[in-house]
Design a protein around this motif. Structure first.
Motif, PDB file in Angstrom:
ATOM      1  N   VAL A 167      13.740  64.554  91.004  1.00  0.00           N
ATOM      2  CA  VAL A 167      13.990  63.903  89.721  1.00  0.00           C
ATOM      3  C   VAL A 167      12.897  64.301  88.743  1.00  0.00           C
ATOM      4  N   ASP A 168      13.285  64.635  87.529  1.00  0.00           N
ATOM      5  CA  ASP A 168      12.328  64.904  86.456  1.00  0.00           C
ATOM      6  C   ASP A 168      12.216  63.632  85.620  1.00  0.00           C
ATOM      7  N   PRO A 169      11.080  62.932  85.699  1.00  0.00           N
ATOM      8  CA  PRO A 169      10.966  61.664  84.964  1.00  0.00           C
ATOM      9  C   PRO A 169      11.213  61.819  83.467  1.00  0.00           C
ATOM     10  N   GLY A 170      10.927  62.994  82.920  1.00  0.00           N
ATOM     11  CA  GLY A 170      11.125  63.215  81.498  1.00  0.00           C
ATOM     12  C   GLY A 170      12.582  63.318  81.105  1.00  0.00           C
ATOM     13  N   ARG A 171      13.472  63.375  82.098  1.00  0.00           N
ATOM     14  CA  ARG A 171      14.899  63.498  81.802  1.00  0.00           C
ATOM     15  C   ARG A 171      15.711  62.324  82.323  1.00  0.00           C
ATOM     16  N   VAL A 172      15.040  61.326  82.836  1.00  0.00           N
ATOM     17  CA  VAL A 172      15.724  60.096  83.227  1.00  0.00           C
ATOM     18  C   VAL A 172      16.181  59.367  81.969  1.00  0.00           C
ATOM     19  N   GLY A 173      17.410  58.830  82.003  1.00  0.00           N
ATOM     20  CA  GLY A 173      17.924  58.100  80.853  1.00  0.00           C
ATOM     21  C   GLY A 173      19.400  58.355  80.664  1.00  0.00           C
ATOM     22  N   VAL A 174      19.942  57.837  79.582  1.00  0.00           N
ATOM     23  CA  VAL A 174      21.368  57.978  79.279  1.00  0.00           C
ATOM     24  C   VAL A 174      21.565  59.156  78.338  1.00  0.00           C
ATOM     25  N   TRP A 175      22.435  60.085  78.749  1.00  0.00           N
ATOM     26  CA  TRP A 175      22.754  61.263  77.961  1.00  0.00           C
ATOM     27  C   TRP A 175      24.170  61.101  77.394  1.00  0.00           C
ATOM     28  N   ILE A 176      24.332  61.354  76.095  1.00  0.00           N
ATOM     29  CA  ILE A 176      25.597  61.101  75.401  1.00  0.00           C
ATOM     30  C   ILE A 176      26.048  62.381  74.714  1.00  0.00           C
ATOM     31  N   ASP A 177      27.332  62.717  74.866  1.00  0.00           N
ATOM     32  CA  ASP A 177      27.817  63.954  74.258  1.00  0.00           C
ATOM     33  C   ASP A 177      28.039  63.765  72.757  1.00  0.00           C
ATOM     34  N   THR A 178      28.246  64.862  72.061  1.00  0.00           N
ATOM     35  CA  THR A 178      28.304  64.844  70.602  1.00  0.00           C
ATOM     36  C   THR A 178      29.493  64.064  70.059  1.00  0.00           C
ATOM     37  N   ASP A 179      30.543  63.868  70.873  1.00  0.00           N
ATOM     38  CA  ASP A 179      31.710  63.103  70.440  1.00  0.00           C
ATOM     39  C   ASP A 179      31.695  61.666  70.951  1.00  0.00           C
ATOM     40  N   ASP A 180      30.587  61.284  71.600  1.00  0.00           N
ATOM     41  CA  ASP A 180      30.442  59.924  72.135  1.00  0.00           C
ATOM     42  C   ASP A 180      31.514  59.598  73.172  1.00  0.00           C
TER      43      ASP A 180
END
Length: 250
Positions: A167-180
């Motif tokens: 796991v890369d701690p800097g990339r943990v989180g919610v990722w959302i595409d451009t169209d939601d």
């Protein structure tokens, strides 16, 4: 006859490295070329010049001294292409080009396996591609990357394993595409949870990050991947045709 170094020893490796600008000859091996014209040859030589296979077959060693080649005695070993390419056999790729065979003109990607683990082609292939600990040598573009059971170049970290958290701690989180439409939650315990079109938990599973690549193993059993990039303002995650940005970076 030229000076010949014993089979895949430290002295042989030192000679190959010292003679990096000279041809390299593996002599007296069983050679599975996987080329439909040449086939398999026992007691054969493989001559490598630069990043290409220059010659293959018995008797090349007689010219090795004239050519200034570094000669490695491959007696008791089986030599195979380091890549497989069925399009050569199918005739949809030109012979002797690219990877997938040891035909002259092909890329010098080579795997060397002890004969006891390669009594026939099928077993040799199985050993080469599933038991890396048994390999005597692997050459990429004519240069050794694995020799006598030791990895010479490549990963600074251990290879990814299914039971190893990556796991890369800097990339943990919610990722959302451009169209939601797609929300992908990467959690610190190596799990992901996708919401698609407002449908929660559409896909869930495990993930591993290795540099700019992310591998997914869905709970349904299938594998997928994505890649991270930097678009000038923040990181983007590209996956299955979607481009996502992390929520706290939007």
């Amino acid at each position: 006859m030229p000076n010949t170094f014993p089979t895949f020893t430290a002295a042989g490796l030192a000679a190959v490295r010292a003679g990096a600008d000279r041809p390299l000859l593996l002599t007296n091996a069983t050679v599975h070329t996987l080329d439909p014209l040449i086939g398999t040859m026992p007691g054969a030589d493989v001559l490598i010049g630069g990043a290409l296979i220059v010659g293959v077959g018995p008797g090349i060693v007689t010219a090795a001294e004239d050519d200034g080649a570094v000669v490695i005695d491959a007696t008791g070993t089986t030599v195979l292409p380091a890549c497989l390419d069925a399009t050569v056999t199918l005739g949809t790729a030109a012979r002797g080009t690219g990877s997938g065979t040891l035909a002259p003109g092909a890329d010098a990607g080579v795997i060397v396996v002890p004969d006891e683990h390669a009594p026939d082609l099928a077993t040799a292939l199985h050993t080469a591609f599933t038991q890396p600990e048994l390999l005597l040598a692997v050459l990429q573009q004519g240069r050794p990357v694995h020799w006598a059971g030791r990895l010479l170049t490549g990963a600074a970290t251990a290879p990814l394993q299914p039971d190893r958290l990556a796991v890369d701690p800097g990339r943990v989180g919610v990722w959302i595409d451009t169209d939601d439409f797609l929300h992908q939650d990467l959690t610190a315990d190596g799990r992901y949870d996708e919401t698609r079109g407002g449908r929660p938990h559409a896909f869930t599973g495990r993930y591993w990050i290795d540099g700019e690549r992310i591998d997914y193993l869905d709970d349904l059993g299938f594998w997928a991947f994505g890649r991270f990039s930097h678009d000038g303002t923040d990181d983007a995650l590209h996956h299955a045709g979607y481009t996502m940005h992390r929520k706290d970076a939007r």
